[in-house]
Scaffold this motif. Sequence first.
Motif, mmCIF file in Angstrom:
data_model
loop_
_atom_site.group_PDB
_atom_site.id
_atom_site.type_symbol
_atom_site.label_atom_id
_atom_site.label_comp_id
_atom_site.label_asym_id
_atom_site.label_seq_id
_atom_site.Cartn_x
_atom_site.Cartn_y
_atom_site.Cartn_z
ATOM 1 N N GLU A 13 0.831 -1.212 0.000
ATOM 2 C CA GLU A 13 0.000 0.000 0.000
ATOM 3 C C GLU A 13 0.864 1.260 0.000
ATOM 4 O OE1 GLU A 13 -3.238 1.533 -0.839
ATOM 5 O OE2 GLU A 13 -3.735 -0.332 0.211
ATOM 6 N N TYR A 14 2.037 1.186 0.637
ATOM 7 C CA TYR A 14 2.923 2.343 0.745
ATOM 8 C C TYR A 14 3.865 2.507 -0.444
ATOM 9 C CZ TYR A 14 1.186 2.756 5.470
ATOM 10 O OH TYR A 14 0.371 2.914 6.565
ATOM 11 N N PHE A 15 3.767 1.601 -1.403
ATOM 12 C CA PHE A 15 4.644 1.660 -2.571
ATOM 13 C C PHE A 15 3.855 1.737 -3.871
ATOM 14 C CE2 PHE A 15 6.836 -0.267 0.928
ATOM 15 C CZ PHE A 15 8.016 0.453 0.959
ATOM 16 N N SER A 16 2.861 0.865 -4.019
ATOM 17 C CA SER A 16 2.092 0.825 -5.261
ATOM 18 C C SER A 16 0.616 1.136 -5.031
ATOM 19 C CB SER A 16 2.226 -0.558 -5.912
ATOM 20 O OG SER A 16 1.789 -1.565 -5.018
ATOM 21 N N PRO A 71 7.519 -7.229 -1.135
ATOM 22 C CA PRO A 71 8.248 -8.462 -1.477
ATOM 23 C C PRO A 71 9.610 -8.608 -0.789
ATOM 24 C CG PRO A 71 7.346 -7.457 -3.460
ATOM 25 C CD PRO A 71 7.075 -6.509 -2.335
ATOM 26 N N GLU A 72 10.332 -7.498 -0.606
ATOM 27 C CA GLU A 72 11.631 -7.597 0.070
ATOM 28 C C GLU A 72 11.479 -8.030 1.522
ATOM 29 O OE1 GLU A 72 14.813 -4.731 -0.655
ATOM 30 O OE2 GLU A 72 13.506 -3.845 -2.179
ATOM 31 N N ILE A 73 10.383 -7.649 2.148
ATOM 32 C CA ILE A 73 10.127 -8.031 3.539
ATOM 33 C C ILE A 73 9.535 -9.436 3.588
ATOM 34 C CG2 ILE A 73 8.843 -7.415 5.634
ATOM 35 C CD1 ILE A 73 11.156 -5.435 4.712
ATOM 36 N N ALA A 74 8.595 -9.711 2.714
ATOM 37 C CA ALA A 74 7.931 -11.025 2.699
ATOM 38 C C ALA A 74 8.921 -12.161 2.478
ATOM 39 C CB ALA A 74 6.850 -11.041 1.628
ATOM 40 N N ALA A 75 10.035 -11.883 1.824
ATOM 41 C CA ALA A 75 11.039 -12.922 1.535
ATOM 42 C C ALA A 75 11.900 -13.270 2.751
ATOM 43 C CB ALA A 75 11.935 -12.461 0.392
ATOM 44 N N ILE A 76 11.782 -12.492 3.819
ATOM 45 C CA ILE A 76 12.608 -12.688 5.012
ATOM 46 C C ILE A 76 11.789 -13.428 6.067
ATOM 47 C CG2 ILE A 76 13.876 -11.512 6.852
ATOM 48 C CD1 ILE A 76 14.137 -9.117 4.844
ATOM 49 N N PRO A 77 12.336 -14.500 6.637
ATOM 50 C CA PRO A 77 11.599 -15.180 7.714
ATOM 51 C C PRO A 77 11.583 -14.329 8.985
ATOM 52 C CG PRO A 77 13.717 -16.257 7.317
ATOM 53 C CD PRO A 77 13.595 -15.163 6.307
#
Length: 182
Positions: A13-16, A71-77
């Motif tokens: 929401e804060y990017f796209s 996506p950069e955050i979602a990829a991090i456990p």
Amino acid sequence: MKRALLVIDVQNEYFSGKLPVTYPPGSLERIVKVIEAARSKQIPLVFIQHSALQKDAAAFKKGSAEWKLHPEIAAIPCEHLVEKTLPGSFTGTDLESWLRERGIDTVVITGYMTQMCCDTTARQAFHLGLSVEFLSDATGTLQISNEAGTSAAEELHRAILVTQAARFSKVLTTEQWIDSLT
């Protein structure tokens, strides 16, 4: 001192979406840098995700592309994922009990938006007796206009940091915080 890093609402929401964060530039890169530093020091990561309750919500509609973590955050456990429906990350969630069960006494605030969810969460943590570290350049906001007036993103961000430093949090830059870990 036992810390947890709270990564608040780093959602598409804060990017796209309808609320593009504009200040400070580079906040997402610094958030990722802070996450990497926390991970290297075994500091637990708590990702917080805002969901709108209204089915016809204009923003943060659960399940939408904009609602998802960036996506950069979602990829991090992470060690814990908190879904919230109000600005404060403690309200109606298990965040406080999760922190207390692990003996965590300090929360580190990073994410979006500085004046709303980051500020509210920091104040709640302070009220609960936790120490708070608020990362000045790894939080962000945008210009806000409403019936009360308009605040430029930079002035809004700075006003919250000044207020946080006056009572609620230790306000640090990303570099200062990373340096404090050694």
